[in-house]
Design a protein around this motif. Structure first.
Motif, PDB file in Angstrom:
ATOM      1  N   PHE D 311      91.723  29.243 -19.465  1.00  0.00           N
ATOM      2  CA  PHE D 311      90.985  28.057 -19.900  1.00  0.00           C
ATOM      3  C   PHE D 311      90.394  27.319 -18.704  1.00  0.00           C
ATOM      4  CE2 PHE D 311      93.511  29.197 -23.453  1.00  0.00           C
ATOM      5  CZ  PHE D 311      92.677  28.946 -24.526  1.00  0.00           C
TER       6      PHE D 311
ATOM      7  N   ASP E 225      71.705  29.406 -29.532  1.00  0.00           N
ATOM      8  CA  ASP E 225      71.822  29.377 -28.071  1.00  0.00           C
ATOM      9  C   ASP E 225      70.446  29.591 -27.445  1.00  0.00           C
ATOM     10  OD1 ASP E 225      73.532  29.561 -25.522  1.00  0.00           O
ATOM     11  OD2 ASP E 225      72.313  31.376 -25.430  1.00  0.00           O
ATOM     12  N   VAL E 229      68.520  26.932 -24.951  1.00  0.00           N
ATOM     13  CA  VAL E 229      68.005  27.251 -23.610  1.00  0.00           C
ATOM     14  C   VAL E 229      66.522  26.890 -23.531  1.00  0.00           C
ATOM     15  CG1 VAL E 229      67.489  29.149 -22.026  1.00  0.00           C
ATOM     16  CG2 VAL E 229      69.707  29.061 -23.182  1.00  0.00           C
ATOM     17  N   LEU E 237      66.170  20.188 -18.090  1.00  0.00           N
ATOM     18  CA  LEU E 237      67.581  20.492 -17.863  1.00  0.00           C
ATOM     19  C   LEU E 237      67.708  21.921 -17.348  1.00  0.00           C
ATOM     20  CD1 LEU E 237      69.086  19.025 -21.166  1.00  0.00           C
ATOM     21  CD2 LEU E 237      69.369  18.081 -18.866  1.00  0.00           C
ATOM     22  N   PRO E 239      69.567  25.269 -17.685  1.00  0.00           N
ATOM     23  CA  PRO E 239      70.463  25.871 -18.679  1.00  0.00           C
ATOM     24  C   PRO E 239      71.764  26.391 -18.081  1.00  0.00           C
ATOM     25  CG  PRO E 239      68.466  27.205 -18.393  1.00  0.00           C
ATOM     26  CD  PRO E 239      68.271  25.952 -17.595  1.00  0.00           C
ATOM     27  N   GLN E 240      71.872  26.448 -16.751  1.00  0.00           N
ATOM     28  CA  GLN E 240      73.119  26.901 -16.139  1.00  0.00           C
ATOM     29  C   GLN E 240      73.871  25.788 -15.414  1.00  0.00           C
ATOM     30  OE1 GLN E 240      71.503  30.408 -14.236  1.00  0.00           O
ATOM     31  NE2 GLN E 240      70.719  30.838 -16.276  1.00  0.00           N
ATOM     32  N   GLU E 242      76.590  22.827 -15.328  1.00  0.00           N
ATOM     33  CA  GLU E 242      77.908  22.855 -15.973  1.00  0.00           C
ATOM     34  C   GLU E 242      77.892  22.199 -17.352  1.00  0.00           C
ATOM     35  OE1 GLU E 242      81.094  20.267 -14.915  1.00  0.00           O
ATOM     36  OE2 GLU E 242      82.501  21.915 -14.713  1.00  0.00           O
ATOM     37  N   LEU E 245      76.246  24.402 -19.881  1.00  0.00           N
ATOM     38  CA  LEU E 245      77.091  25.577 -20.145  1.00  0.00           C
ATOM     39  C   LEU E 245      78.256  25.229 -21.066  1.00  0.00           C
ATOM     40  CD1 LEU E 245      77.288  27.241 -16.592  1.00  0.00           C
ATOM     41  CD2 LEU E 245      76.048  28.097 -18.586  1.00  0.00           C
ATOM     42  N   ARG E 248      76.866  25.085 -24.557  1.00  0.00           N
ATOM     43  CA  ARG E 248      76.542  26.437 -25.023  1.00  0.00           C
ATOM     44  C   ARG E 248      77.823  27.199 -25.381  1.00  0.00           C
ATOM     45  NH1 ARG E 248      72.571  29.242 -20.727  1.00  0.00           N
ATOM     46  NH2 ARG E 248      72.462  30.816 -22.398  1.00  0.00           N
ATOM     47  N   HIS E 249      78.850  27.046 -24.533  1.00  0.00           N
ATOM     48  CA  HIS E 249      80.108  27.737 -24.789  1.00  0.00           C
ATOM     49  C   HIS E 249      80.744  27.276 -26.099  1.00  0.00           C
ATOM     50  CE1 HIS E 249      83.813  29.860 -23.831  1.00  0.00           C
ATOM     51  NE2 HIS E 249      84.447  28.785 -24.266  1.00  0.00           N
ATOM     52  N   LEU E 252      78.839  29.211 -28.754  1.00  0.00           N
ATOM     53  CA  LEU E 252      78.995  30.667 -28.695  1.00  0.00           C
ATOM     54  C   LEU E 252      80.399  31.115 -29.076  1.00  0.00           C
ATOM     55  CD1 LEU E 252      77.036  31.333 -25.384  1.00  0.00           C
ATOM     56  CD2 LEU E 252      76.367  32.118 -27.660  1.00  0.00           C
ATOM     57  N   LEU E 268      87.634  26.616 -23.583  1.00  0.00           N
ATOM     58  CA  LEU E 268      87.739  25.166 -23.406  1.00  0.00           C
ATOM     59  C   LEU E 268      88.634  24.664 -24.534  1.00  0.00           C
ATOM     60  CD1 LEU E 268      83.984  24.202 -22.964  1.00  0.00           C
ATOM     61  CD2 LEU E 268      85.711  24.271 -21.155  1.00  0.00           C
TER      62      LEU E 268
ATOM     63  N   LEU F 217      81.650  31.610 -18.926  1.00  0.00           N
ATOM     64  CA  LEU F 217      81.543  30.839 -20.173  1.00  0.00           C
ATOM     65  C   LEU F 217      80.529  31.430 -21.152  1.00  0.00           C
ATOM     66  CD1 LEU F 217      81.761  27.085 -19.058  1.00  0.00           C
ATOM     67  CD2 LEU F 217      83.565  28.542 -19.974  1.00  0.00           C
TER      68      LEU F 217
END
Lengths: 324, 324, 324, 324, 324, 324
Positions: D311, E225, E229, E237, E239-240, E242, E245, E248-249, E252, E268, F217
């Motif tokens: 995590f 997603d 992007v 912004l 897209p990579q 933090e 991401l 997005r995570h 996804l 997370l 991620l």
């Protein structure tokens, strides 16, 4: 026969009128208690099913597997499965086409060409033990090898399919050994030629193919291993010498996983490659058929042998390919 | 030798002083850069490991697998594994016990008795094909059959273990055919005798047992099928006749599942029973050892070959059994 | 009744004429919108299905589960499933056989013999806690134990099947403890007697067997554990004393795997053996039925409860067995 | 004690100097043949391991589980695992903190508050059978319920963890029944209170927690079902009445899958919800600990109890939360 | 319309007489060779199927999906599936109800209230990147978000179901962040709002919902997603970065397992919680429907989307709920 | 440098004396409490590990990843793993080889040749949308594409490995489209070029390769899909047009199974072929390395990335190959 319209050439709702072979004919009972015959029609373009309702005892006697019939009806789709609605059916009469051979699907390469290709490849098997074993076993099952299908259904289920599938793998194998020179080409070629030869014992033959008792109780993988071991005695070979073991391992491991019936997993580079080329050719053959039977812009039915996936046929085909 | 204290008779923390065999000796490097020898000591009561620290080059030459040594030390437990802390070690001298055979674990039935039992059972195989194939194959591998272990480790991993395991299954089989008379006793007995005979080719022999190349690339199941097919020619049998196929199927399917290395799943009543009796005997043998090595009121270590389960030894043993 | 022809004695296409019990009768709608009754006929030789077409409202009222009927028709095979084509059907009249009991399949051992066997075995349970718990629980469910089936379908699904299955396991257990004397025989016997006793709560009874609410929400394994714990109070036993825990564990773990509904995996030697003997007896019983219903030289249908395998009946039966 | 620095407050490479409890102490042998003690230090902030090298016999006697010690050393990371490099260690002396209780992790809610919450919820169990069974069983295991941890390790493995975990589920349950009014709140609350009560029999107690024999052979799910059935007699309830079966099913099915030890899968809406809330609370508790022990911008170690996932702790924490 | 009897209000065997919508109409062939129409009737109370036998070509043209019809018939059960036996069917005439909208199942919360709730929640997304991305994407798919169903079938398969399901999750999320303050509420809320927004691209719309080509080839998880992007460029912004991401995570990973179509597993804390709340709401919605359609004291049919389990409806409902 | 002896050229027990790169250097603690450095040495022939015992603080500072060192020692085998026993180690001095680039493993094809091959293939992508997307994305990640490895470890884990692996697949793809002309070559080529391009975002770079946060991620499959969607805006393409969807699907499905991280399974003939060619090239590359590192007549260690299989190197190599 090229100019004549064939079974798979008809569009949905088009009237059908042609000679076809009865590939199979199962008498069943309808839910209203009357009997009907579930037929599969076949010609060289493919196969399609149809139901003959309210069949009399005479119909049941006439319409059996292997008969050529004259069929009139309509091409339909029943829940995405193509089928023929039968209007009229009768046996072919003398003077009309009656030879089943003319309607059976065949490998798209003739036998002489296939024999040539195999013979050429055997010359490349420069290791003497493998060369002799391949010649010996191919010699014993020569005729079956060039006429049997590669399977009861799924892929290469046509006359000559076993040799044609073997040759497709050999062609891929030739490209691969060129690209990856560390691979032992003679071992890969010998393994490829023998890997499915046991199907000549597992299956009953090119027509109305079923599994033999040996096929059901032993399976083609172990059947050909047994024949290979048995061939060692006249050839004065030790079945447990390293070179014989390598070739046996190629055959035994070619399904890749124990769950798929291989008693051992590939433990040789060449065995792993053979397994992958086998899968590659089989899946492309299946996919070609599946996509061909799907309308552009549609998804196919679920393909059981490919994990139940459905495949999409784009609205535009490959540029190299003429629209079929 | 019954009165002497043996390796497995010592309690934790008890001083150990006896002759034992070095079953294996692996030279390894400690994390401080010095070499030590990981030893496994063995006598007929069982085996136990120990570490010989700071080994000199001479020690490495002396303490090799197969040597009888005089061992002084203390029985300990290292994270629930029994081991010997070594105080003093030396090779056995002339006049002392030096014959490895005296220290090797053996089947709890002597060879003559095992041969008798097998011969008696062969008389009960009244079907001629099966009787002849059993005699022929047992004739070829007679000596190995009565001396090889049934496995490299896990169960029946002792001299004569293969024959002893086979006989245990035959005893169970005799009870079962009496209770369920529909079973074909000659088929079950013939299958039981041959089912693991391929281990005589798969394994290297009764001592320091390893897998042969044939064992690794082919496996004992298919190896003995090959030999059976090969034996058909001199016996004038057709390897694809029904009775031969039935016996081959008994052997090929005895692991029960494709995942366990059988190329076919049992498709005969007798094949299913053979698979189950094989598992029953193997698991009881393992469990007896596991429970014997566990203190009353404790759980054993995890047993890898039994799905990683731990087994409990009750504080009171079976009433029929003298406390050991 | 031995001389009379029974339901399972008719060959394919043979005319059928006999009294049978209606085991079940489901009214369904045919695809043409008319109703029919899907019947299962039963007598002591087994059961077979048939469809009664175009059923009137009166037919629906007459032909219900539990009625004895006079059946005229023909034995057929519908896609490898045996069935009866019904020509004529009527209720049995007074003076004809009308007692359902005469047609219900029964355990092949009478109740008195079964009670004797169980009582004999209880004497061998020499450990007092286990002996008292077995007597107490068997006392409470005595009648159900000797009349309930062992399952709704699959194996031992006949009157007295639960006791008969238990006795078969006990017979195997007697052979096994003789061959492997380290096993705790009283524990194995006590566990065997109680292992399925919860089925007397899980199932509704010997006829038209269904699952009870307790069966569906709790399951037979935990149901009998609950009853065992409850029985401890009057017997002044501690449900968490070691000997009680051992017996509870025997019951709870007897399905072998968590996936099969056991809340714990076997952690006692005897628990592992009980699980294996349970499977062995259940599978032989199923296989005997399956093979009996298969023609020599043919494969059976797929057997769902045995991983969907098909079983082969050889052309020659076991020599000990008279041709049936 | 809030102002003092605690075990988990030290950064990597920081010098450590404090009193801590020895949670466990295992004597092991290093690869150089000398013994060392693998220690786990604990205070209310959490736990961390360290190795005490070259331990004398006296050290082994002194440094045992349950002792408070004075520890000097350095906080390090060993392959991403935090540990303490020990410079100096000694037992706490009289006049220094020596009460283990002061160092044991505790539920973040005191016992009186937890008792209040449970009592309030019991009032909401308006169905009399469920209310009486909850009161009866909670009465018998009152003290254990409020002091036992919820598990040996993983989540809520602290004093009072069992009651705290139960209350967390009850809080979620209150939100859920408000949002989905069709749910039977009394059934959900009663099931939640009893679902893990069997842990008071499965586990040995709040400190140095191990599994009891009953825990190993039966498991907490079936243990509390047994106690519930047993409680029916004095309460004059039928353990197979529908309302009792519903509550038993809530408990028995709360692990959700047979593979996770539930003998039945949830077959009630409320049973499915209880299973999900149990998982939700357990996983959030684990994740909070895991993320707390991870540096911002880093991934945690693999968490075995959460499928081996790692995590990520973002570089910025939640806005509501003060940086810890 | 509240007072009128609706489709799901009829008991078994009750005569049915009302206006309903044809949700779907498939022409099929009966086993007697005649065509019939398999219909699904729908009104706001739910849906139920029926078969229209012996359909003429005109019937086939009239009775198509989307038509309102007047239906007379009888409510029946066909093998535990509810269905309507049709006595008479005709199209609704002018002056009668003909607006399909009146018969379509709708979310139990009106659009304005749903918009309010979402807007309120967006205010709580205090992290600027997440707030802007949510506003931007919701802005683009606003209308679809509030009218699309959440699925083709299974749960929330009604108009507005997507927004309603999202709001249910948000309500649970609000309770959870209050109970577990370490969770990052803005991240959880932003993830919840966007997690299924891709369904507006995956599905064809609120009526006669099918999968689009993008839905079949890409799937809603990756589709949104991609849109996220793409939205980064106008919002300036990265897209990579933090924070992008993290969001997005959340999207996804929300199916929890790779096998369920998430390309990554939750890494997370908030992603794991979102996945669990999604499952909790979906399963309660399904279970409410399943239990509602089951008679008290009965088990439901097997629910495919819940592992094929059957659910029991107790004889007494929740005390808070009026009997429906 | 070709004539000089390299790291992988030494036989077991041979003295080693050469310059090598430190690929990694981890400081660990030995079980005796002293620290040592676990080193991996690398040059263009491969890599091998070694342990530097009793490391001082200065050693720890000197011997770090990226340094070139002079190594003297002995090639050994530690439990079948090759390693170097270090006798003497020092940093390379000025005037000696100090450029890490000289020691890093490189693709066996130089960058110019790889760029040529890719450019040639792009000409064959005759479909304009696919051609433009490939050019656009390759343009953005050009430098990374030709220098990054294809993976952190396992296969093609060397500089330029990503492009080299892509080209190997393209070569196979050229053979395959020639043999199976129905395949859409431009689609297959475009998919092959882009399938792993996301690794340029997922991985940190050609040396000391680690996963980026985006890699962990999101994963390379979805990362490049996002970039493709984003590229549509400047190219005025609709990301949901059929031709764009086909290319996105090629990328997204190339791992073949959901369990392997593809959010969709291949639903296009070309997608299935791409997946198989990817696996074929990756496994041959791994097998070549594995077999090269195994002595003739021996089995390799277990290869984790190939299901833990061990591979046999025959005593005779392929005839085409010079003995290495």
């Amino acid at each position: 026969m090229a100019a004549t319209k064939q079974l798979m050439d008809y569009a949905v709702d088009e009237a059908v009128d042609l000679f076809v072979l009865l590939k199979s004919a199962d008498v069943r009972m309808a839910k209203n208690g009357k009997q009907y015959i579930a037929l599969i029609f076949e010609d060289r373009s493919g196969e399609i099913s149809g139901k003959y309702w309210d069949a009399s005892e005479e119909d049941v006697k006439n319409y059996v597997s292997g008969q050529v019939v004259h069929l009139q009806g309509k091409r339909e789709n029943y829940q995405t499965h193509p089928q023929i609605k039968i209007f009229h059916l009768r046996l072919a009469k003398p003077g009309e086409p009656t030879d089943p051979e003319m309607f059976i699907e065949q490998a798209p390469m003739d036998r002489a060409a296939m024999e040539d290709y195999i013979n050429q490849t055997i010359f490349e098997i420069t290791q003497p033990t493998w060369n002799r074993l391949v010649r010996k076993l191919l010699g014993e099952y020569q005729d079956q090898f060039f006429t049997f299908p590669a399977a009861k259904s799924n892929h290469h289920a046509f006359k000559g399919g076993l040799a044609f599938h073997t040759i497709s793998i050999l062609k891929l194998a030739h490209s691969v050994v060129k690209q990856y020179p560390d691979l032992n080409a003679p071992l890969l070629f010998a393994g490829a030629i023998l890997h499915d030869l046991g199907k000549t014992i597992e299956l009953s033959g090119p027509q109305s193919t079923t599994y033999t008792l040996a096929g059901n109780l032993i399976g083609h993988i172990v059947l050909i291993d047994g024949e290979l071991v048995r061939a060692c005695d006249p050839l004065k070979l030790d079945p447990q010498a390293e070179d014989v073991l390598l070739l046996r391992h190629m055959i035994l491991s070619h399904h890749g996983l124990l769950e798929y019936g291989s008693p051992v997993r590939p433990a040789l580079r060449e065995a792993d490659v053979l397994h992958q080329l086998d899968e590659l050719d089989a899946s492309i053959m299946m996919l070609d058929t599946v996509v061909d039977h799907t309308e552009p812009g549609e998804f196919s039915e679920r393909v059981f042998a490919l994990d139940g996936r459905r495949f999409y046929r784009p609205t535009t085909d490959a540029p190299e390919k003429k629209q079929d």
